[in-house]
Scaffold this motif. Structure first.
Motif, PDB file in Angstrom:
ATOM      1  N   ALA A 581       0.843  -1.188   0.000  1.00 40.27           N
ATOM      2  CA  ALA A 581       0.000   0.000   0.000  1.00 40.27           C
ATOM      3  C   ALA A 581       0.881   1.242   0.000  1.00 40.27           C
ATOM      4  N   LEU A 582       0.321   2.329  -0.507  1.00 40.05           N
ATOM      5  CA  LEU A 582       1.039   3.597  -0.561  1.00 40.05           C
ATOM      6  C   LEU A 582       0.486   4.554   0.493  1.00 40.05           C
ATOM      7  N   VAL A 583       1.373   5.365   1.025  1.00 44.29           N
ATOM      8  CA  VAL A 583       1.000   6.310   2.084  1.00 44.29           C
ATOM      9  C   VAL A 583      -0.057   7.271   1.550  1.00 44.29           C
ATOM     10  N   ASN A 584      -1.137   7.417   2.347  1.00 46.22           N
ATOM     11  CA  ASN A 584      -2.230   8.376   2.104  1.00 46.22           C
ATOM     12  C   ASN A 584      -3.216   7.916   1.036  1.00 46.22           C
ATOM     13  N   GLU A 585      -3.023   6.792   0.421  1.00 49.11           N
ATOM     14  CA  GLU A 585      -3.991   6.354  -0.581  1.00 49.11           C
ATOM     15  C   GLU A 585      -5.093   5.527   0.086  1.00 49.11           C
ATOM     16  N   PHE A 586      -6.243   5.429  -0.555  1.00 48.75           N
ATOM     17  CA  PHE A 586      -7.330   4.563  -0.146  1.00 48.75           C
ATOM     18  C   PHE A 586      -7.026   3.171  -0.713  1.00 48.75           C
ATOM     19  N   TYR A 587      -6.493   2.309   0.166  1.00 50.34           N
ATOM     20  CA  TYR A 587      -6.011   0.999  -0.273  1.00 50.34           C
ATOM     21  C   TYR A 587      -7.161   0.002  -0.191  1.00 50.34           C
ATOM     22  N   LEU A 588      -7.413  -0.686  -1.277  1.00 50.19           N
ATOM     23  CA  LEU A 588      -8.541  -1.607  -1.378  1.00 50.19           C
ATOM     24  C   LEU A 588      -8.168  -2.961  -0.795  1.00 50.19           C
ATOM     25  N   MET A 589      -9.051  -3.476   0.118  1.00 50.23           N
ATOM     26  CA  MET A 589      -8.895  -4.817   0.685  1.00 50.23           C
ATOM     27  C   MET A 589     -10.182  -5.595   0.432  1.00 50.23           C
ATOM     28  N   THR A 590     -10.028  -6.877   0.188  1.00 56.10           N
ATOM     29  CA  THR A 590     -11.182  -7.758  -0.031  1.00 56.10           C
ATOM     30  C   THR A 590     -11.107  -8.911   0.955  1.00 56.10           C
ATOM     31  N   VAL A 591     -12.158  -9.081   1.774  1.00 57.00           N
ATOM     32  CA  VAL A 591     -12.252 -10.181   2.717  1.00 57.00           C
ATOM     33  C   VAL A 591     -13.109 -11.265   2.086  1.00 57.00           C
ATOM     34  N   SER A 592     -12.490 -12.403   1.848  1.00 57.06           N
ATOM     35  CA  SER A 592     -13.174 -13.532   1.202  1.00 57.06           C
ATOM     36  C   SER A 592     -13.510 -14.574   2.270  1.00 57.06           C
ATOM     37  N   ILE A 593     -14.795 -14.956   2.364  1.00 57.02           N
ATOM     38  CA  ILE A 593     -15.270 -15.919   3.358  1.00 57.02           C
ATOM     39  C   ILE A 593     -15.916 -17.076   2.616  1.00 57.02           C
ATOM     40  N   THR A 594     -15.456 -18.300   2.924  1.00 60.67           N
ATOM     41  CA  THR A 594     -16.024 -19.517   2.344  1.00 60.67           C
ATOM     42  C   THR A 594     -16.494 -20.421   3.467  1.00 60.67           C
ATOM     43  N   ASN A 595     -17.743 -20.860   3.408  1.00 56.71           N
ATOM     44  CA  ASN A 595     -18.313 -21.739   4.435  1.00 56.71           C
ATOM     45  C   ASN A 595     -17.867 -23.172   4.179  1.00 56.71           C
ATOM     46  N   THR A 596     -17.026 -23.688   5.073  1.00 55.86           N
ATOM     47  CA  THR A 596     -16.571 -25.076   4.972  1.00 55.86           C
ATOM     48  C   THR A 596     -17.234 -25.960   6.007  1.00 55.86           C
ATOM     49  N   GLU A 597     -18.267 -25.428   6.710  1.00 57.35           N
ATOM     50  CA  GLU A 597     -19.018 -26.239   7.653  1.00 57.35           C
ATOM     51  C   GLU A 597     -19.907 -27.224   6.893  1.00 57.35           C
ATOM     52  N   VAL A 598     -20.357 -28.261   7.610  1.00 57.44           N
ATOM     53  CA  VAL A 598     -21.238 -29.255   6.986  1.00 57.44           C
ATOM     54  C   VAL A 598     -22.685 -28.797   6.985  1.00 57.44           C
TER      55      VAL A 598
END
Length: 941
Positions: A581-598
């Motif tokens: 990431a660069l200082v002062n920029e709006f840095y994009l993050m993506t949280v990926s969730i996968t359900n591995t429960e039965v």
């Protein structure tokens, strides 16, 4: 007037003082004159009397040193007297008076060692001189009085400023006085029969009218070695014994012990204080004040119990039990009985059985049997009190006995079978009760209290079997055996990831509807008084999941607390990013969730936070980091994603967030995902809370390396600027980003004393794209203002930029650096040159110099134009003139170039009469070269 009256009173006082001194001096001389006519053979008693009178007169004269000398002489004369059983009391009485005077004066003279030595010598002389055996109690009373009086003198000296120490203070003397008073009581009981009657002749009738101290009333003035009348002597002894029987000796001992306790407490001697408190309690018992005796004994049992003085503790408890019975103290009687039945009480088994039977009678609302060793009349009164309560038909109020502070006949140990339990499995608690009572005993109810009171209902055992067969009862304790109970329950979801502890254990003896006592242990019980470190040692020896029934009671572990661990979450959580990431920029993050429960999960909540970073095992905070759920929303250190109501197995969902860091360095991001899933716990479906937590590091770097420098108008670097003269600010921007960066533009925020040289100054970096290691440079022409030399702050430089790949979806970020601080100095003369950018061969080149006087004075100027081989010159080669304040002078020259190329201009020398060396400051702004174009060549066809 008042001062005059004070003087008269002072003179009157001195006159009376002198008269008194003269009188006492005369009286002492009279006594000394009479003493000279005496001899020791026939007047031995008068020698003592005369020395005492002389000492007393000197004491009245306030000559204490002379008085002390004569008191000592009187004491020596007393030792020279022949002592018999008939004059011993008189000699001891007079010696104690003289000894008192000697000790008191020694303390007044600040010689406490002399006083102590004198008293010890006095005691050593007379402690073996008992006299008549039938009156031995008189000697003990006399010895007690000696120690008590000396203790008072010692304490008075301390109040006057004397410093005592822990091994020598009045408490020891009060203790000895109490010891002799107790011996006096014992001798009285042995020498004075209970049926003794006072003689009819009343031999003590004249006791208050004696002429001399220490003589017997029935033989007053008798100095022979034999009794004048054996019958009168016998009657006198009988009268003294009868009078001694009327004395309540306990009330003589108690004040002495109280004074001794206060002294030992003052000088930090806790064990001696406890010993005397026990003695004081015994005296209150003998004085039949059983309530005070019980209270005093209760104050010291804890110390003897913690220090394991079992024999002393047993004696104290037996006396406390008698007192509790005689005053009908139900709570104290039950508490002491429970402890006397324990394994540390050193009493015979038969006595423990008797105590247990009495305890059983109390819980059955019956009158207990009286305790051994109590006086008959006191027993009758105590039995009457117990009978009144039992016959009233009302049960006694339930009492609570704190078991952690006593060593009882029953011990309890409760523990969790594991250090931690999963929320999907039942929590198991094992509780053992071990009895040291001489006979079996039954309890009515057993209950375990937890830190969360909602679980208390799962730890209750009630004896509902009113049977005599102990096999059918789960609450029957046998001597020397351990009764085990196991409790299991399911924890609530609110307690997941929390600690659960055993708050206490309650054991009820007696009937819940009638008379009962609750034995209460805090935590999980255990014998904390006797084995304070047993928990840590034994837990290393015995596993928590071991079979406790085959383990010795003393080495059982004590685990009072456990942790409720959450169910392991079966989710695949990832933080997708394109770093750094660069200082002062709006840095994009993506949280990926996968359900591995039965199974399908619900109420999925996702949160992102900035946590403390750990570098080289040292935790450091990460400030200046802001999270955004959306660019248009406010920033925070913790953001929550929208609630996802359900997520099917193997289903995947992505959440987007932004982070903005205002400085470089690593950032540690924490992603927490919590959800609910239905699980089967002991055949019952229940919603279980689960949570998955991951951490991911983001590297943050600077997007640019911006270098700022200052130059003059000839692009030469400068360290100083001249006030009112233009200069250039050079900004070099080097791209450090591994991603292409698009520049929207740049701007200068100037300080007050700096302005642009032109009316409009536009950015030279508008719509410029830079790749890694690319450089961009721009110049801005500035002008400094002001009148005095100073250091000026130019301002700051800002660049608006964003990643090329983000496009218009992400706003521009800004990077700002501070421009350097530069020293500005004034110049008296400014010089501006007007000339074309280049010239032509053999064509006129106009050259104009504008001189501006910036001082408030008229300046005398001298100029000279040097010749040059490259030019022909038209104009003043040397000129003298004056320039008015804040005025200008124009010099015009016409140059005729002779050579082409980059040639040197003729040098203009300027000299000011008032300011020498001004040419050095002007040389930086005067051009020195110009480019001359050659003739145009004609190319033939």
């Amino acid at each position: 007037m008042l001062s005059g009256l004070s003087c008269l009173l002072f003179r009157l006082e001195n006159a009376f003082y002198e008269l008194a001194q003269a009188y006492y001096h005369h009286e002492s001389r009279v006594v000394k004159a009479h003493r000279d006519h005496l001899n020791k053979t026939t007047h031995a008693l008068l020698f003592v009397r005369h020395q005492f009178k002389v000492a007393f007169y000197n004491e009245l004269k306030q000559d204490s040193h002379t008085a002390l000398k004569h008191y000592r002489q009187a004491y020596l004369h007393l030792h020279e007297l022949r002592i018999t059983d008939y004059n011993l009391l008189e000699i001891k009485t007079n010696s104690c008076i003289v000894n008192f005077k000697i000790c008191k004066l020694c303390f007044e003279h600040n010689t406490p060692l002399d006083a102590i030595s004198q008293f010890r010598r006095h005691v050593d002389i007379y402690k073996s001189k008992i006299g008549t055996a039938d009156l031995a109690f008189e000697h003990s009373a006399w010895m007690s009085k000696q120690f008590a009086v000396f203790g008072d003198l010692f304490e008075e000296a301390i109040r006057a400023g004397l410093t005592a120490i822990q091994t020598q203070h009045p408490g020891f003397y009060y203790q000895e006085a109490a010891r002799y008073a107790i011996a006096r009581k014992q001798l009285c009981r042995g020498l004075c029969p209970a049926e003794l009657k006072y003689p009819a002749s009343d031999p003590l009738a004249e006791a208050d009218k004696m002429e001399y101290y220490g003589q017997r009333p029935w033989r007053q003035g008798h100095q022979s070695l034999e009794a004048p009348s054996v019958q009168k002597e016998r009657e006198g002894i009988q009268a003294l014994q009868y009078r001694e029987c009327q004395v309540d000796h306990s009330w003589l001992v108690i004040p002495l012990l109280s004074s001794a306790i206060a002294q030992f407490k003052k000088y930090k001697s806790p064990r001696m204080k406890r010993y005397l408190v026990v003695q004081m309690g015994e005296e209150y018992y003998h004085a039949k004040d059983y309530s005070k005796a019980l209270a005093l004994l209760g104050r010291v049992t804890w110390e003897y119990r913690s220090e394991r003085w079992w024999s002393i503790l047993t004696n104290i408890l037996q006396l406390s039990l008698r007192c509790a019975y005689l005053v009908m103290s139900f709570e104290e009687y039950v508490t002491v009985s429970i402890e006397l039945m324990g394994r540390y009480a050193q009493v015979p088994r038969e006595e423990k059985i008797r105590i247990q039977m009495n305890l059983h009678k109390i819980f059955q609302d019956e009158v207990p049997e009286p305790e051994h060793g109590c006086e008959h009349d006191s027993v009758e009164k105590g039995r009457a009190l117990w009978t009144t309560i039992s016959a009233g038909g009302k049960s006694r109020s339930p009492i609570v006995v704190e078991m952690n502070s006593i060593t009882a006949f029953v011990e309890c140990k409760a523990c969790f079978t594991a250090d931690s339990f999963l929320c999907e499995s039942p929590v198991t608690v094992k509780l053992g009760l071990h009895s040291f009572a001489p006979m079996p005993i039954r309890f009515s109810q057993l209950s375990v209290r937890f830190s969360n009171e909602a679980y208390n209902q799962f730890g209750i055992v009630v004896d509902e079997n009113a049977v005599d067969d102990p096999i059918e009862s789960t609450s029957y304790l046998k001597p020397g055996q351990t009764l085990w109970h196991t409790f299991q329950f399911i924890v609530e979801q609110d307690d997941v990831d929390c600690n659960l502890s055993i708050a206490g254990v309650d054991l009820v003896l007696g009937s819940l509807e009638g008379c009962c006592a609750t034995l209460r242990w805090t935590d999980g019980g255990g014998d904390a008084i006797v084995h304070p470190f047993a928990t840590q040692v034994h837990r290393k020896k015995v596993a928590l999941n071991a079979d406790f029934s085959v383990v010795s009671w003393d080495v059982l572990p004590s685990n009072y607390s456990t942790h409720i661990s959450p169910r392991e979450a079966n989710l695949d959580v990832q933080l997708l990013q394109k770093g750094p990431a660069l200082v002062n920029e709006f840095y994009l993050m993506t949280v990926s969730i996968t359900n591995t429960e039965v199974a399908q999960i619900s109420n999925v909540r996702t949160s992102i936070s900035v946590v403390t970073a750990v570098a080289d095992a040292v935790a450091t905070a990460q400030p200046n980091t802001f999270l955004y759920e959306d660019i248009d929303l406010p920033c925070s250190q913790l953001i929550s994603m929208p609630l996802l109501e359900e997520l099917k197995p193997n289903q995947k969902v992505d959440n987007v967030a932004y982070v903005r860091c205002v400085d470089s360095g690593a950032r540690l991001m924490c992603i927490q995902v919590s959800y609910q899933i239905p699980i089967d716990i002991s055949g019952k479906m229940s919603m279980c809370n689960c949570m998955k937590e991951i951490t991911s590091s983001i590297e943050v770097c600077e997007p640019f390396n911006i270098t700022v420098s200052l130059t003059n108008m000839k692009f030469e670097k400068i360290e100083k600027v001249q006030l009112g003269e233009a200069f250039l600010s050079r900004m070099e921007v080097k791209c450090l980003s591994p991603w292409p960066v698009a520049l929207q533009g740049s701007s200068l925020n100037l300080a007050k004393l700096v302005k642009f040289a032109d009316e409009e100054s536009l950015s030279q970096l508008t719509d410029v794209s830079l790749k890694q290691n690319d450089c961009a440079v721009e110049f801005r022409c500035l002008l400094s203002s002001g009148q005095t030399p100073s250091e000026i702050d130019i301002g700051s430089y800002s660049i608006e930029w964003r990643r090329v790949q983000n496009g218009a979806a992400v706003p521009f970020a800004s990077t700002t650096v501070s421009l350097p601080t530069v020293e500005a100095e004034p110049i008296p003369l400014s010089l501006h040159v007007d000339m074309p950018a280049y010239g032509h061969m053999k064509a006129v080149l106009p050259l104009t110099y504008l001189l501006h006087n910036q001082t408030p004075f008229v300046q005398d100027m001298e100029i000279a134009m040097e010749s040059s081989e490259a030019f022909m010159l038209s104009g003043h080669k040397q000129l003298f003139f004056r320039i008015l304040p804040d005025s200008q002078h124009i010099l015009r020259y016409n140059l005729f170039p002779l050579f082409p190329g980059y040639v040197t201009l003729p040098r203009l020398r300027v000299n000011m009469v008032r300011y020498s060396g001004v040419l050095d400051q002007l040389s930086s702004v005067v051009p020195t070269h110009i480019f001359i174009k050659p003739f145009e060549k004609k190319v033939s066809a």
